[in-house]
Design a protein around this motif. Structure first.
Motif: not given
Length: 407
Positions: A285, A318, A323, A325, A353
């Protein structure tokens, strides 16, 4: 989904009266945890090293299933039936009703050995084997992998599922509502250069298949240094589309980005089968965030066959990193699933993403089909790299839409 693998790669054995070519195969899952449970009719052939070359010898063999773990293969090569050099190919016996190739997702993946030539002293095929896949455009993707136990240098189900989905998207055979942002990035390669980076590329299947299908595409494959030789061998044997290129760069997620990556702009970041190790999830990540700092409008596509529950931590990280989706879907895997550790999943998850600075969420197929720019595949024209009037108009429309959405 299962793979035919060589437990013992082909080797010529000679004694006073006979010369035999022997190998041992298995039919197992991508991680080799379990074996195909049912009987299978296989065909083993000895044939020319040329693609679609002559077949010198062939025989039917049966994988017994029912707990079998290996299957020996023996050919008598005492007579001058083989025009050396040659290779061994092992595949599922195709019925007369078989119509079309299975692309990147056959239920049983066949295998080619390396080259043998006992007339020059080369009595063993070596530890490197070949897989072949055919895209929807009819282009063969030839990929080497290691026959040993290193899963880092084997094909994984998630990579093949992603390669097939991208192939279908490029050829406009997927419903437009599935992953529209990924579709937009791929189809926009009609009128601009596409820059792609793949993290944890393994053998390099996904990135290489993209570069063979899209013209004017720049693909950077990355992984740990130990896969360098294998990936570069696959790059050398690929048949890139016009003006496309692929390179490899070693990358350790726990170290700072190399200078070249710090200055590189990317449109698409590919992450395939990289979430199985909980210890590497945070470094992965962190690496994605570093890449987005340089390329804030890049789109990330993650493909993973769920191996264990701890992989869910990746998606928590995430989200914690900010971030967003954009979409996800499940791609079913063909054939019978395995029944052991990491083998029981029947599908692969695809997740798209983007960072907070990315505003575009648009599928080109939201316009009429006549207006959709066709991706320049390796067999298309447009060799001069110039836009057609339709492409110019389409690019202008896209820029206007982007500005409108951003504002």
């Amino acid at each position: 989904m299962h793979y035919i693998r060589f437990l013992k790669t082909p080797k010529v054995h000679a004694d006073a009266s006979t010369v035999q070519l022997k190998a041992v195969v298995t039919v197992t899952t991508d991680l080799g945890e379990t074996f195909h449970p049912s009987p299978l009719e296989l065909v083993a052939t000895i044939q020319s090293t040329r693609e679609d070359g002559d077949i010198y010898l062939h025989r039917k063999i049966t994988w017994p299933g029912n707990g079998a773990r290996n299957l020996p293969i023996t050919f008598d090569v005492s007579r001058p039936d083989v025009d050396w050099p040659a290779r061994m190919h092992v595949a599922v016996r195709q019925s007369s009703s078989a119509i079309t190739p299975a692309g990147f997702l056959p239920a049983i993946v066949d295998i080619w050995s390396g080259t043998l030539d006992p007339t020059t002293g080369q009595s063993e095929s070596g530890s490197r084997v070949e897989r072949r896949f055919t895209s929807l455009a009819g282009r063969t993707v030839s990929l080497l992998e290691d026959a040993g136990d290193s899963i880092a240098r084997h094909l994984w189900d998630g990579s093949q599922a992603l390669a097939q989905h991208i192939d279908q998207t490029i050829n406009l055979t997927t419903p437009s509502s599935l992953l529209p942002l990924l579709e937009y990035v791929l189809v926009s390669a009609t009128y601009r250069r596409l820059n792609v980076i793949e993290l944890g590329c393994g053998c390099g299947l996904v990135g290489i298949s993209v570069a063979q299908s899209i013209t004017d595409c720049d693909v950077l494959l990355t992984d740990l240094p130990e896969v360098t030789e294998l990936v570069e061998a696959n790059i050398q044997r690929m048949n890139a589309a016009i003006a496309s290129r692929v390179r490899f760069e070693p990358l350790d997620w726990e170290k700072p980005l190399p200078t070249m990556l710090q200055s590189r702009m990317n449109d698409l970041v590919i992450v395939s089968e990289c979430t199985y190790n909980p210890d590497t999830l945070q470094p992965l990540v962190d690496t994605l965030l570093r890449l987005l700092k340089r390329s804030p409008k890049a789109v990330i596509v993650v493909a993973t066959k769920t191996r264990h529950e701890s992989e869910a931590a990746f998606f928590d990280l995430i989200r914690s990193a900010g971030l967003i989706e954009e979409g996800d879907l499940r791609l079913p895997l063909p054939g019978q699933p395995g029944d052991g550790y990491a083998d029981s999943a029947t599908d692969v998850g695809l997740h798209v993403f983007h960072g907070r600075e990315h505003r575009l969420s648009l599928s080109p197929r939201e316009r009429s089909e006549e207006e959709v720019p066709k991706v320049r595949t390796g067999g298309d024209s447009d060799r001069g790299g110039k836009r057609s009037p339709v492409q110019e108009a389409d690019a202008e429309t896209t820029e206007q839409q982007t500005m409108a959405i951003s504002s």
